[in-house]
Design an enzyme around this catalytic site. Structure first.
Site, PDB file in Angstrom:
ATOM      1  CD  GLU A  41      -2.689   0.955   2.673  1.00 23.31           C
ATOM      2  OE1 GLU A  41      -3.807   1.480   2.713  1.00 23.31           O
ATOM      3  OE2 GLU A  41      -2.173   0.366   3.660  1.00 23.31           O
ATOM      4  CE  LYS A 114      -7.254   0.757   4.573  1.00 25.76           C
ATOM      5  NZ  LYS A 114      -6.000   1.463   4.951  1.00 25.76           N
ATOM      6  CB  CYS A 149      -4.008  -1.670   5.265  1.00 26.68           C
ATOM      7  SG  CYS A 149      -2.972  -1.208   6.677  1.00 26.68           S
TER       8      CYS A 149
END
Length: 276
Positions: A41, A114, A149
């Site tokens: 990321e 995300k 993440c």
């Protein structure tokens, strides 16, 4: 499938970060000829979301910028798939944390955005909008999902990707050391019967030190490859789809799940009864 994860640190020099990532891809292809390469990321710039300074919105770039253009060129040069995650500027005032999926012709196959921008120690929520879908991409014979993440710490994220058909979930990360890191990644693989592959940043960026320990986990929770926590590193594993089917037969969670009972998960927050 031969999967490659490139764990790396990022400096304030965007061009240098992109060039270094491209060099790692060249070396990975020369060494192991992977089918799919994943970079962390925000591989192209430091993790600026640790700061409350809206001037960092200037770190965002479009999919036509240097980061993705370079990754597209590398995918085309080597005939491989690449997943590269950037702070993506979509339009005026609208940015996302986007994992861009690039095919061997250098074309953008799609993107995952995300779903859970972090606001625990970081301030991601003031910089970008959340995504709302868990797409699955065809990469060769494989069905590949993506989490990013902080998504990992919401088990629903991996489950949604798996329910949508994912056999492999790759996870670009920018996370400091987490005490239960290894256990969490193994659990996500096991409970979904998928290969699970977190690809993390490493080292000091600003005031944060990233934890590394990128890994590739099999559907039965065996760790197939694992990086350390001290520097840039490239890891590989060969994945076998039969292992996905074997794991799901041995532990048939998808047969036994009861979505009709899980409505409390999707109940609007203000409608959840308060405990007495």
């Amino acid at each position: 499938m031969k999967l490659c994860l490139i764990q790396m640190n990022s400096t304030p020099d965007h061009a240098e970060n992109v060039s270094r990532a491209a060099g790692y891809i060249d070396r990975a292809v020369a060494a192991e000829l992977p089918d799919l390469v994943v970079v962390p990321e925000f591989f192209n710039h430091p993790y600026v979301f640790q700061y409350r300074d809206y001037r960092h919105i200037d770190e965002a770039e479009s999919a036509d910028g240097i980061a993705i253009s370079t990754m597209r060129a590398k995918a085309r040069e080597h005939g491989i798939h690449i997943v590269a995650t950037i702070f993506e500027a979509e339009s005026a005032g609208i940015c996302y944390d986007s994992a861009i999926v690039i095919d061997p012709a250098g074309e953008i196959l799609g993107r995952y955005r995300k779903a859970h921008p972090a606001a625990v120690r970081s301030l991601e929520k003031i910089y970008f909008r959340y995504g709302s879908h868990f797409p699955v991409f065809r990469i060769g014979e494989w069905r590949v999902g993506i989490n990013i993440c902080y998504d990992t710490f919401f088990p629903e994220s991996a489950r949604c990707a798996a329910v949508n058909g994912a056999e492999l979930i790759v996870v670009p990360f920018a996370a400091p050391a987490v005490a239960c890191w290894r256990e969490t990644m193994r659990t996500r693989a096991f409970e979904n019967g998928v290969y699970f592959a977190p690809c993390n940043k490493v080292g000091l960026e600003g005031e944060w030190t990233f934890g590394g320990r990128s890994m590739i986990v099999a559907p039965d929770s065996e760790v197939l490859a694992e990086a350390g926590d001290e520097g840039d590193e490239t890891i590989f594993a060969t994945l076998d789809r039969a292992r996905v089917f074997d794991a799901r037969r041995a532990w048939p969670m998808f047969r036994d799940r009861r979505p009709d009972l899980y409505t409390s998960i999707t109940t609007p927050t203000e409608d959840i009864p308060r405990a007495d």
